[in-house]
Write a protein that holds these residues in place. Structure first.
Motif, PDB file in Angstrom:
ATOM      1  N   GLU A 230      22.283  43.355  -6.291  1.00  0.00           N
ATOM      2  CA  GLU A 230      22.808  42.772  -5.487  1.00  0.00           C
ATOM      3  C   GLU A 230      21.806  42.152  -5.372  1.00  0.00           C
TER       4      GLU A 230
ATOM      5  N   LEU B  15      10.634  41.519  -2.372  1.00  0.00           N
ATOM      6  CA  LEU B  15      11.800  41.985  -2.095  1.00  0.00           C
ATOM      7  C   LEU B  15      11.100  43.357  -3.094  1.00  0.00           C
TER       8      LEU B  15
ATOM      9  N   LEU C  69      21.887  37.722  -3.905  1.00  0.00           N
ATOM     10  CA  LEU C  69      22.699  38.369  -2.323  1.00  0.00           C
ATOM     11  C   LEU C  69      21.049  38.386  -1.048  1.00  0.00           C
ATOM     12  N   ALA C  70      20.304  39.259  -1.584  1.00  0.00           N
ATOM     13  CA  ALA C  70      19.467  39.525  -1.413  1.00  0.00           C
ATOM     14  C   ALA C  70      18.305  38.395  -1.456  1.00  0.00           C
TER      15      ALA C  70
ATOM     16  N   LEU D 275      10.609  42.990   2.710  1.00  0.00           N
ATOM     17  CA  LEU D 275      12.359  42.966   2.167  1.00  0.00           C
ATOM     18  C   LEU D 275      12.827  44.385   1.894  1.00  0.00           C
TER      19      LEU D 275
ATOM     20  N   LYS E 289      18.941  35.285  -0.984  1.00  0.00           N
ATOM     21  CA  LYS E 289      19.084  34.237  -0.867  1.00  0.00           C
ATOM     22  C   LYS E 289      19.208  35.013   1.020  1.00  0.00           C
ATOM     23  N   ASN E 290      19.726  36.067   0.814  1.00  0.00           N
ATOM     24  CA  ASN E 290      18.718  36.226   2.297  1.00  0.00           C
ATOM     25  C   ASN E 290      17.453  36.139   3.090  1.00  0.00           C
ATOM     26  N   ALA E 291      16.843  36.171   2.071  1.00  0.00           N
ATOM     27  CA  ALA E 291      15.537  36.333   2.389  1.00  0.00           C
ATOM     28  C   ALA E 291      14.689  34.589   2.337  1.00  0.00           C
ATOM     29  N   GLN E 292      16.078  34.095   1.699  1.00  0.00           N
ATOM     30  CA  GLN E 292      15.617  32.237   1.405  1.00  0.00           C
ATOM     31  C   GLN E 292      14.499  31.824   0.758  1.00  0.00           C
TER      32      GLN E 292
ATOM     33  N   TYR F 283      16.012  46.617   0.035  1.00  0.00           N
ATOM     34  CA  TYR F 283      17.286  46.796  -0.727  1.00  0.00           C
ATOM     35  C   TYR F 283      17.807  47.945  -1.090  1.00  0.00           C
TER      36      TYR F 283
END
Length: 183
Positions: free
Chosen positions: A95, A68, A98-99, A88, A101-104, A90
């Motif tokens: 955050e 990330l 949150l990032a 990914l 969580k979005n990337a699992q 951001y």
């Protein structure tokens, strides 16, 4: 003609930002070498900038970790997306959870930071350090560079500071904090 002009402008901006980027070769190498890459399955880089540190991740890691990247500057972020399409990107390090969580990603093994904490208000520093702490697994690594030892006390409250390396070959000279999340 407009497309060529835009491309030239974009490349010039990248070159200017790279030349003034604090993350030069010696600093990047010093940070990357501080990380036990055999233990890293998921990593985040805060303040990825021009990718001066990011570029070493694929070579240092024994296998491809999930990565990330966080960069607030939109032109640098776009450049990072082009250079590292498998990572990914951001905008806001506050955050991080949150990032993830979005990337699992449940927890990170390592967080690398080029964020200029000295320039941030204390409330923002607190938010970012808390996000880092919450995001790392127990024993996870936090490796950051700074131009002073101003963050030593605050980082010491959240992490075991294993080492503070001085990198005189950087312009300006920098300190690399090698920290581990307290279990």
């Amino acid at each position: 003609m407009i497309r060529i002009s835009h491309l030239v402008h974009e490349r010039l901006m990248f070159l200017v930002k790279f030349l003034y980027s604090p993350a030069y070769r010696f600093l990047a190498k010093n940070m990357i070498e501080s990380i036990p890459w055999s233990e890293v399955h998921a990593v985040a880089e805060l303040g990825a900038g021009t990718g001066a540190i990011t570029q070493y991740i694929p070579y240092a890691a024994e296998f491809q970790p999930k990565v990330l990247l966080f960069e607030k500057d939109q032109s640098m972020q776009q450049s990072l997306k082009r250079r590292f399409p498998n990572y990914l990107c951001y905008s806001d390090s506050r955050e991080l959870q949150l990032a993830m969580k979005n990337a699992q990603i449940e927890q990170l093994d390592c967080i690398i930071s080029g964020l200029p904490f000295f320039n941030f208000p204390q409330a923002m520093r607190n938010q970012i350090v808390e996000q880092i702490h919450l995001s790392l697994r127990d024993g996870g690594m936090f490796v950051a560079f700074q131009y002073s030892k101003q963050m030593k006390q605050q980082l010491g409250e959240w992490f075991d500071i294993e080492e503070i390396k001085f990198v005189p070959m950087n312009v300006p000279p920098a300190f690399v904090y090698v920290c581990r999340k307290k279990a």
